[in-house]
Design an enzyme around this catalytic site. Sequence first.
Site, PDB file in Angstrom:
ATOM      1  N   SER A 185       0.860  -1.177   0.000  1.00  0.00           N
ATOM      2  CA  SER A 185       0.000   0.000   0.000  1.00  0.00           C
ATOM      3  C   SER A 185       0.897   1.228   0.000  1.00  0.00           C
ATOM      4  O   SER A 185       2.071   1.147   0.395  1.00  0.00           O
ATOM      5  CB  SER A 185      -0.884  -0.001   1.252  1.00  0.00           C
ATOM      6  OG  SER A 185      -1.489   1.255   1.457  1.00  0.00           O
ATOM      7  N   TYR A 234      -1.191  -0.657  10.414  1.00  0.00           N
ATOM      8  CA  TYR A 234      -1.325  -0.875   8.968  1.00  0.00           C
ATOM      9  C   TYR A 234      -0.052  -0.430   8.254  1.00  0.00           C
ATOM     10  O   TYR A 234       0.488  -1.161   7.412  1.00  0.00           O
ATOM     11  CB  TYR A 234      -2.541  -0.103   8.451  1.00  0.00           C
ATOM     12  CG  TYR A 234      -2.898  -0.403   7.019  1.00  0.00           C
ATOM     13  CD1 TYR A 234      -3.426  -1.642   6.670  1.00  0.00           C
ATOM     14  CD2 TYR A 234      -2.732   0.547   6.020  1.00  0.00           C
ATOM     15  CE1 TYR A 234      -3.781  -1.925   5.353  1.00  0.00           C
ATOM     16  CE2 TYR A 234      -3.081   0.272   4.705  1.00  0.00           C
ATOM     17  CZ  TYR A 234      -3.601  -0.966   4.376  1.00  0.00           C
ATOM     18  OH  TYR A 234      -3.930  -1.243   3.073  1.00  0.00           O
TER      19      TYR A 234
END
Length: 276
Positions: free
Chosen positions: A141, A154
């Site tokens: 990501s 995350y």
Amino acid sequence: MTSTHGTRVFITGGASGLGRAMAEQWSQRGARVCIADVHEARGAETGAALQRTGEGDFVRCDVTRDEDLRGARQRLEERWGGVDVVVNNAGVALAGGIDEVSIDDWRWIIDINMLGVVRGCREFTPLFKKQKSGHFVNVASMAGLLDVPLMSGYNATKAAVVSISETLQNELAEHGIGVTVVCPSFFQTNLHETMRSQTPELVEMTKGLLARSAITAADVARETVDAVLAKRFYVLPHLEGRAAWRMKRYLPRAAYRTVIAKQFGRIQRAHAAGKR
């Protein structure tokens, strides 16, 4: 469209979102595709849809279980005689301050986002070495390249996926094994469904950002398949994401932090609203 007729592809988290979009993109190009997922109903439906356009399969697989990935690899060796592309896509999201997120939630996201990729690479590397060919696609990501506030769990796991991928590109090249790492920003997907947070406002805000993106999962999937065929390492589909990454690399930290504070101030405001 470049044909990949006969290419054997295995995709974790392939029943929905980006995983399904990648499965569809590979299938449309003539590849044989096996998706793996913990969601059996979605997996069976996606597998059936793939069979309508080509050769598709679904296997229930939990990336936190070594034996599930081992079973998937053995099944594919028996059915197809090997695998050409392994897409480590399964992932979840976690939001909250460092003093709010529990250690159990840290373990949860590490086990799926980071160790799920590690398990996939560990299980299929010996097969790729035996074949003297193969390609890993690891889905990270932009969060793995930047440092979005209130997303440390995350960010950390996706940064680990980037680092693992960079390392494997160097480590496995002599064996004829390629690596691609995918680093999208917000795009239209269902990541919010598995997101954990003690602040509902953060989940709703993330859902809105995903839905409003002009880039779809199909767009990211198309660019990813093209990157694999071109043996390209980084896939950064978002213009604003590429710009932010360059700023982080080249601006002084203080200047970069000013940009980040402005760009992601909405996240912090949503978090503050939820704590009132």
